[in-house]
Design an enzyme around this catalytic site. Structure first.
Site, short mmCIF file in Angstrom:
data_model
loop_
_atom_site.label_atom_id
_atom_site.label_comp_id
_atom_site.label_asym_id
_atom_site.label_seq_id
_atom_site.Cartn_x
_atom_site.Cartn_y
_atom_site.Cartn_z
CE LYS A 13 93.86 138.56 47.48
NZ LYS A 13 92.94 138.55 48.62
NE ARG A 88 95.85 142.55 52.42
CZ ARG A 88 96.00 141.28 52.04
NH1 ARG A 88 96.81 140.97 51.06
NH2 ARG A 88 95.31 140.33 52.62
NE ARG A 122 92.17 130.82 54.34
CZ ARG A 122 92.54 131.95 53.75
NH1 ARG A 122 92.44 132.09 52.44
NH2 ARG A 122 92.99 132.96 54.46
NE ARG A 152 96.21 132.74 56.89
CZ ARG A 152 96.01 133.43 55.78
NH1 ARG A 152 96.12 132.85 54.60
NH2 ARG A 152 95.69 134.70 55.84
NE ARG A 163 92.44 138.08 57.21
CZ ARG A 163 92.22 136.80 56.95
NH1 ARG A 163 91.69 136.02 57.87
NH2 ARG A 163 92.52 136.30 55.78
P1 ADP Z 1 94.21 137.08 53.06
O1 ADP Z 1 94.23 137.60 51.65
O2 ADP Z 1 93.48 135.79 53.18
O3 ADP Z 1 93.86 138.12 54.08
P2 ADP Z 1 97.08 137.05 53.05
O4 ADP Z 1 97.81 135.81 53.23
O5 ADP Z 1 97.06 137.68 51.69
O6 ADP Z 1 95.63 136.71 53.52
O7 ADP Z 1 97.58 138.17 54.08
C1 ADP Z 1 97.69 137.90 55.46
C2 ADP Z 1 98.15 139.15 56.20
O8 ADP Z 1 99.44 139.58 55.72
C3 ADP Z 1 97.27 140.39 56.06
O9 ADP Z 1 96.16 140.37 56.91
C4 ADP Z 1 98.28 141.50 56.39
O10 ADP Z 1 98.52 141.60 57.77
C5 ADP Z 1 99.55 141.00 55.73
N1 ADP Z 1 99.67 141.48 54.33
C6 ADP Z 1 99.62 140.72 53.20
N2 ADP Z 1 99.77 141.47 52.09
C7 ADP Z 1 99.91 142.75 52.52
C8 ADP Z 1 100.08 144.00 51.87
N3 ADP Z 1 100.14 144.10 50.53
N4 ADP Z 1 100.20 145.11 52.65
C9 ADP Z 1 100.14 145.04 53.98
N5 ADP Z 1 99.98 143.91 54.66
C10 ADP Z 1 99.85 142.76 53.96
#
Ligand code: ADP
Ligand code: ZN
Length: 209
Positions: A13, A88, A122, A152, A163
């Protein structure tokens, strides 16, 4: 143009969002990046978010929705934006409906086995956010800004599995929620291959406006 990118963590994404953002001149709003910025300053909220992110769980809806609402109201979003990582949960999707009208939802599809491989290799630039993969990038430093790349905490194997479960349980139901507005793309080839059909699709969408 207001676009949502939907897909599992590690589906590509973020990479796709960066390309759309550049070509269509609209900001990429990554809730993951917004939260990582919040974690950097040592506040009570920052400490709470840090713990949640490291475990691979979701930040509470109320907190997330408030942050996105504020970001969308900033002036650079007036011609549109790409939401990367939001919504999400169905509750976040419902809240977003009340905030603004979305033009299109792009679902990025990738089998879970491939996701696990990609996330494990990654590496991320802690300064500019650029993403690399150890399979095709050997240097330990960011090619854009030179900072030392990191893995990360939530890209470590134990957390990846959690996740993906969180995605399956909380985020995948949004595919149904948006079924009428969904454009699907597979990201099993190169970033360019993934972007090509999306670009054509978005250009046709823009022409209709
Ligand atoms: P990825 O898509 O690779 O999991 P992100 O950088 O999008 O990584 O998100 C990392 C973390 O940030 C998630 O695992 C969650 O803890 C938090 N997070 C991100 N976006 C949301 C969201 N819309 N609602 C709740 N938590 C979120
Ligand atoms: Zn960098």
């Amino acid at each position: 143009m207001k676009i949502i990118l939907l897909g599992a963590p590690g589906s590509g994404k973020g990479t796709l969002a960066k390309k759309i953002s550049k070509d269509f001149d609209i900001p990429q709003i990554s809730t993951g990046d917004l939260f990582r910025a919040i974690v950097k300053d040592d506040s009570p909220l920052g400490r709470q978010v840090k713990e949640i992110m490291e475990s691979g769980s979701l930040v509470p809806d109320e907190v997330t929705i408030e942050i996105v609402k504020k970001r969308i109201n900033e002036s650079d979003c007036k011609n549109g934006f790409i939401l990367d990582g939001f919504p999400r949960t169905v509750a976040q999707g419902e809240a977003l409906e009340k905030i603004t009208q979305i033009d299109s939802v792009i679902l990025v599809e990738l089998p879970f086995e491939t996701i696990i491989e990609r996330l494990s290799s990654r590496r991320t630039c802690p300064d500019c956010g650029e993403i690399f993969n150890t399979n095709d990038y050997a240097s330990a430093n960011c090619s854009k800004c030179g900072a030392t790349l990191i893995q990360r905490d939530d890209d470590k194997p134990e957390t990846i599995k959690h996740r993906l479960e969180v995605y399956e349980n909380n985020t995948a139901p949004l595919i149904n929620f948006y079924s009428a507005r969904l454009y699907k793309v597979s990201s099993d080839k190169t970033p360019e291959d993934t972007y090509r059909p999306v670009k054509t699709f978005l250009e046709s969408l823009e022409a209709k406006k």
